[in-house]
Every structure is written in structure tokens, then in C-alpha cells.
Design a protein around this motif. Structure first.
Motif, PDB file in Angstrom:
ATOM      1  N   GLN A  59       0.835  -1.211   0.000  1.00 11.27           N
ATOM      2  CA  GLN A  59       0.000   0.000   0.000  1.00 11.27           C
ATOM      3  C   GLN A  59       0.862   1.251   0.000  1.00 11.27           C
ATOM      4  O   GLN A  59       0.614   2.203  -0.754  1.00 11.27           O
TER       5      GLN A  59
ATOM      6  N   TYR B  32       1.011   4.196  -2.778  1.00  7.86           N
ATOM      7  CA  TYR B  32       0.757   5.621  -2.551  1.00  7.86           C
ATOM      8  C   TYR B  32       1.939   6.453  -3.010  1.00  7.86           C
ATOM      9  O   TYR B  32       1.774   7.509  -3.627  1.00  7.86           O
TER      10      TYR B  32
ATOM     11  N   LEU C 190      -4.352   7.247 -10.284  1.00 10.81           N
ATOM     12  CA  LEU C 190      -5.647   6.731  -9.839  1.00 10.81           C
ATOM     13  C   LEU C 190      -5.622   5.216  -9.716  1.00 10.81           C
ATOM     14  O   LEU C 190      -6.142   4.647  -8.749  1.00 10.81           O
ATOM     15  N   LEU C 191      -5.008   4.581 -10.720  1.00 12.94           N
ATOM     16  CA  LEU C 191      -4.952   3.125 -10.676  1.00 12.94           C
ATOM     17  C   LEU C 191      -4.197   2.665  -9.443  1.00 12.94           C
ATOM     18  O   LEU C 191      -4.606   1.722  -8.751  1.00 12.94           O
TER      19      LEU C 191
ATOM     20  N   MET D 117      -3.870   4.261  -6.658  1.00 17.78           N
ATOM     21  CA  MET D 117      -4.629   4.594  -5.457  1.00 17.78           C
ATOM     22  C   MET D 117      -5.781   3.620  -5.235  1.00 17.78           C
ATOM     23  O   MET D 117      -6.051   3.198  -4.118  1.00 17.78           O
ATOM     24  N   PHE D 118      -6.496   3.307  -6.306  1.00 18.72           N
ATOM     25  CA  PHE D 118      -7.774   2.625  -6.109  1.00 18.72           C
ATOM     26  C   PHE D 118      -7.832   1.208  -6.663  1.00 18.72           C
ATOM     27  O   PHE D 118      -8.710   0.452  -6.313  1.00 18.72           O
ATOM     28  N   ALA D 119      -6.968   0.895  -7.592  1.00 19.61           N
ATOM     29  CA  ALA D 119      -7.156  -0.385  -8.268  1.00 19.61           C
ATOM     30  C   ALA D 119      -6.071  -1.397  -7.934  1.00 19.61           C
ATOM     31  O   ALA D 119      -6.214  -2.565  -8.274  1.00 19.61           O
TER      32      ALA D 119
ATOM     33  N   PRO E 149     -13.398  -3.780  -7.530  1.00 19.21           N
ATOM     34  CA  PRO E 149     -12.240  -2.907  -7.679  1.00 19.21           C
ATOM     35  C   PRO E 149     -12.568  -1.505  -7.222  1.00 19.21           C
ATOM     36  O   PRO E 149     -13.726  -1.069  -7.267  1.00 19.21           O
ATOM     37  N   GLY E 150     -11.561  -0.766  -6.811  1.00 16.56           N
ATOM     38  CA  GLY E 150     -11.783   0.575  -6.306  1.00 16.56           C
ATOM     39  C   GLY E 150     -12.286   1.520  -7.354  1.00 16.56           C
ATOM     40  O   GLY E 150     -12.979   2.488  -7.064  1.00 16.56           O
ATOM     41  N   MET E 151     -11.935   1.265  -8.631  1.00 17.24           N
ATOM     42  CA  MET E 151     -12.398   2.163  -9.680  1.00 17.24           C
ATOM     43  C   MET E 151     -13.592   1.547 -10.390  1.00 17.24           C
ATOM     44  O   MET E 151     -13.464   0.499 -11.014  1.00 17.24           O
TER      45      MET E 151
ATOM     46  N   LEU F  17     -13.279   0.250 -13.884  1.00 19.25           N
ATOM     47  CA  LEU F  17     -12.637  -1.017 -14.223  1.00 19.25           C
ATOM     48  C   LEU F  17     -13.482  -2.215 -13.793  1.00 19.25           C
ATOM     49  O   LEU F  17     -13.002  -3.342 -13.781  1.00 19.25           O
TER      50      LEU F  17
END
Lengths: 78, 177, 248
Positions: free
Chosen positions: A7, A11, A72-73, A75-77, B12-14, B17
Motif C-alpha cells: 500500500q 501511494y 488513480l490506478l 490509489m484505487f485499483a 475494484p476501487g475504480m 474497471l
């Protein structure tokens, strides 16, 4: 522990990816500034070149958006 | 962390996707784009294109008509000028003619007047001559009578014939003088 | 500064979630979702501008008709100038792309709205459709000589294979950049706006600073929405020009 490390790396990577947007900003500024310089030299030719101005801005901006996307990827994916 | 909780809940967070939603989005996108295409190509674009073409045609027509009207107005102005000139020429002609007529009438009248004056003069002269003749005759008679009366008053017998002859001679002498 | 418990509990990506409109969890391909709703609103907006606006067919246009005519003239001129006179027969397709992207972008700026063009699935389909159409058109119109597009005949001969490789790569990157540019720009703006709005809830008395920031950002987003629609359309025209006139 290992997950938190991943993680953290994600970041840090996201933050670094945002640096790419600065490059895109420089690029867009270059395009617009040169357009303005040219337009001030020859104002009569300027209206015909606005399409190329926007195409140039779009190409320069796309790369910034790619870096934002990477951020973004991360951070979130990931 | 929050993001972890999200990721656990929503996959998934996005959401971009989340491949499970792709068929749905693509289906509705295709439907939408086809509808928009049909609306535009069947209704909106031909209508707007027709309006624009009509407007361009109207503007061109109006300009042509304005040009035509301008030419017409110029022709009318020229015709007006010509009519004015004609009228002026006509008027001066009429004035000339009237003047000439009046002159002729005046001449005739003058002649007539002259002739009348001449006739009256002649008549008057004849009458004057007549009056003078009768006056002379009267003078002769009066003179003879006067001589007779004078001679009578003077107590002399008057010889009528010799007196008359003498008076006549004297009057003729006076007339001749 | 904030009260710890809520803190910066910001979920900037939640606004992009595809949800069924009438309850339920499963999103089948036919399920009416918020995608359906906002695409239907896009169709309504397009109809309002282009059909309802031009209903008068007046010689002297009303305001609505002027807007419709301006949009028409703007895209028509763009197609003519960028892709050439013979591209005018593709004008309805390009007009469709423009009005769809434009209204999807702008409607997405309404608070609590769902931005359909912020999804890579949507923009990728649009961009792939353009890419495939243009490629097919190039081969149909010019046959194998369409490949001259990659063979830069004005460059020195030894350089040409290298340039050809670069040209091929850039050709195939086109749909990627074409779609990601639009989706990324939309997503980025909305996510950043959401993050700033979340700050407003978290910073207590200083809430007006993020709100001012969101206001400024909103103006920028409006500009970006319009420019991205313009850019998407003009790039379509540029690609179309390559198919119609492949020679450099």
C-alpha cells in the motif's frame, strides 16, 4: 505487514505519477505560448490555426491524463 | 482503511474497471448513439440545412432584387429627367407659338385700326371740306347781303348784279390767297 | 483539525458507480441503470437543441434556432476545414459524436449527476468505432496504397523503416489516447471536485476555502467539458482526413 508495504509503495507511486502532470502542463503552456507568439506576429493568420492549437493542446494534455490515470490506478485499483 | 473497505464492497476501487458493468454501458451507449444519429440525420440536420440554404437563397435573391430595383429606379429617374426636358421644350414651343399668334393678331388688329383711322380721317376731311364750302357760300351770301344793306344805308341805289360780281370776285381772290 | 472520527472520509470514485435504477444488485446488459438515465437525458438535450430549437424553421432565427444553427455551422466548418470537402458526407456521424460527447460532458457537471463519458467503456467504444471505421474506409477507398500512410516518402530512405514503425505504433495508440483522454479528463475533474468538496466537510471553520476552490474548479471543468468534446470531434476529423487523403 507485507500488504501495508504494498500500500505504501502504491501511494508513493501515485504521488510520483502525479509529477507527470507537471510535464503535461509545461507542454500545454508551450503550445499555447507559441501559438500566442505566432498570433501576435501575424494576427491575420491566427484564426485559421486555432484548430491546430487545440489538437496540439489535446496531444500534450493526453500524456498528463495518462499519468493521472496511473496515479488513480495505484490509489484505487492496485 | 476506507479504500480497502470500499474495494471489498464494490469490487475494484475504480468503477471504471468493473468489467461486469461493461456490457450494460456498451448496450445503452449503442442505443443512445443510434437514437441520436437517427434524430439528427432524419429530422434535425436536413431541417437546419434547408433553413440555412433557404436563408442563403433569400439573401441572394434579395440582393439581386435590390440591384434590379436600383436599376429600375435609375431608369425611372432618367425617364423623369427626359420627360421634364420634353415638357420644358414643349412649353417653350407653346410660348413661342402663342407669342407668334398674338403678334399676328396684333398686326391684323393694328392694320384694321389703321385702315379705320384712315377711313375716318378721309370722311372727316370730306366733311370738313363740305363744311368749309358751305361756309364759304354762306359768307358770300352774307357779304352780298351786307353790301346791299350798306349801300342802302348809305343812300345809294345798289346795282344788284355788279355788287354780286364784285363780292364773288373778292371772295375768290381771298380763297386763292 | 477535524473531529477524527469522520476525518477525510472521501470516496471520490463512488460517483462513477454504475447502479441499477430500480433496485437490485445485478447489472445485466439490459438493466436500466444510471447510465441509461443520463444517456436518455443526453438524447433529450440533443432533441431539445437540434429538433425543438429549430422547429420554427424561421428565416430570421429565434435564439434557440440560432444555437442549433451555430452548432451545425461550427461542426460543418470543422469537418470541411480539417477533413476536407469530400468528408462532408460523414458530417451526420461526426455531428452525432459531437453532440453526444458535448451533452454527456456538460450534463455530467450537474451536481449528483452521473457522467457517462467518464467511463472508459463508453469512450473506448466511441474511439474504437472511429478507429475501425477510419481504417476500413482507408482500405476500401485506397486499397493497399492506404499503407503509404506509414511510409513517409519525404524522409531519407534509411530512416523510413524506423519512421514506419513509429507511425504504425502511433496509429494503433490513437484509439487508446482518443478514449482515455476524454474519460480521464472527465474522471479527473469530477474526482478532484469531490476531493475538495470532502475537504469542506472535514476542515470545520475554514470550510469556505475548499468551497471557493470547488467553485473555481467547476468553471475550469465546464471549460474542459466543452474543450474535450471539441477535441474528441476534431481528432475524429483528423483521423478521417488520414483515411480520405493518406498521402503525406
Amino acid at each position: 505487514m507485507e500488504g501495508e508495504l504494498v500500500q505504501m509503495g502504491a501511494y508513493i507511486g501515485a504521488g510520483l505519477a502525479c509529477l507527470g502532470m507537471g510535464g503535461a502542463g509545461i507542454g500545454v503552456g508551450h503550445v499555447a505560448g507559441n501559438y500566442l507568439a505566432g498570433a501576435l506576429r501575424n494576427p491575420s493568420a491566427a484564426p485559421g490555426q486555432t484548430a491546430f492549437l487545440f489538437i496540439g493542446i489535446a496531444f500534450a494534455e493526453a500524456l498528463g491524463i495518462f499519468s493521472f490515470l496511473v496515479a488513480l490506478l495505484l490509489m484505487f485499483a492496485v | 482503511m476506507d479504500t480497502d473497505a470500499n474495494a471489498a464492497a464494490n469490487g475494484p476501487g475504480m468503477p471504471q474497471l468493473d468489467f461486469a458493468t461493461f456490457p450494460n454501458q456498451i448496450f445503452w451507449l449503442v442505443v443512445t448513439v443510434v437514437i441520436i444519429y437517427l434524430i439528427l440525420s432524419r429530422v434535425a440536420l436536413p431541417r437546419i440545412g434547408a433553413v440555412l440554404a433557404e436563408r442563403r437563397g433569400t439573401i441572394t435573391n434579395d440582393i439581386a432584387r435590390a440591384e434590379e430595383l436600383k436599376l429600375k429606379a435609375e431608369a425611372a429617374a432618367a425617364a423623369h429627367d427626359k420627360a421634364l426636358a420634353d415638357a420644358r421644350a414643349e412649353a417653350s414651343k407653346i410660348v413661342e407659338k402663342a407669342k407668334a399668334e398674338m403678334q399676328a393678331e396684333l398686326d391684323v388688329a393694328l392694320q384694321k385700326a389703321d385702315a379705320e383711322i384712315a377711313a375716318r380721317t378721309a370722311e372727316s376731311e370730306a366733311r370738313i371740306a363740305e363744311i368749309r364750302a358751305s361756309a364759304a357760300e354762306a359768307v358770300e351770301v352774307v357779304a352780298k347781303d351786307t353790301v346791299h344793306e350798306l349801300l342802302g344805308a348809305l343812300g345809294q341805289k345798289s346795282d344788284g348784279r355788279s355788287v354780286n360780281a364784285a363780292v364773288s370776285a373778292r371772295i375768290k381772290q381771298g380763297d386763292a390767297a | 483539525m477535524a473531529d477524527g472520527t469522520s476525518g477525510f472520509n472521501i470516496k471520490p470514485m463512488d460517483q462513477f458507480t454504475v447502479k441499477p435504477l430500480f433496485g437490485g444488485d445485478v447489472v445485466h446488459w439490459y438493466t436500466p441503470t444510471n447510465v441509461t438515465l443520463w444517456m436518455a437525458l443526453t438524447v433529450l438535450a440533443v432533441t431539445a437543441l437540434m429538433v425543438w430549437g429549430s422547429r420554427g424553421r424561421a428565416l430570421v432565427p429565434t435564439r434557440g434556432q440560432s444555437l442549433a444553427e451555430m452548432t451545425y455551422g461550427f461542426i460543418y466548418k470543422m469537418v470541411e476545414d480539417v477533413a476536407g470537402r469530400d468528408a462532408v458526407r460523414f458530417f451526420p456521424y461526426i455531428m452525432t459524436i459531437f453532440v453526444f460527447v458535448f451533452f454527456a460532458n456538460v450534463l455530467g457537471l450537474i451536481p449528483f449527476a452521473f457522467t457517462t463519458t467518464s467511463h472508459i467503456a463508453v469512450t473506448a467504444v466511441l474511439a474504437l468505432a472511429v478507429f475501425l471505421t477510419v481504417t476500413a474506409l482507408g482500405f476500401i477507398l485506397h486499397g493497399a496504397s492506404f499503407l503509404k500512410l506509414f511510409w513517409v516518402s519525404s524522409a531519407p530512405l534509411p530512416l523510413r523503416p524506423v519512421l514506419a514503425l513509429i507511425e504504425v505504433i502511433s496509429y494503433f495508440v490513437r484509439p487508446v489516447s482518443h478514449s482515455i483522454r476524454l474519460a480521464g479528463a472527465m474522471m479527473a475533474g469530477h474526482a478532484v471536485a469531490k476531493v475538495f468538496a470532502g475537504f469542506a466537510a472535514g476542515v470545520g471553520a475554514a470550510f469556505f476555502v475548499p468551497i471557493l476552490a470547488v467553485t473555481a474548479l467547476y468553471a475550469l471543468e465546464l471549460l474542459v467539458a466543452v474543450i474535450q468534446a471539441y477535441v474528441f470531434t476534431i481528432l475524429t476529423c483528423v483521423y478521417l482526413k488520414d483515411a480520405l487523403h493518406p498521402a503525406h
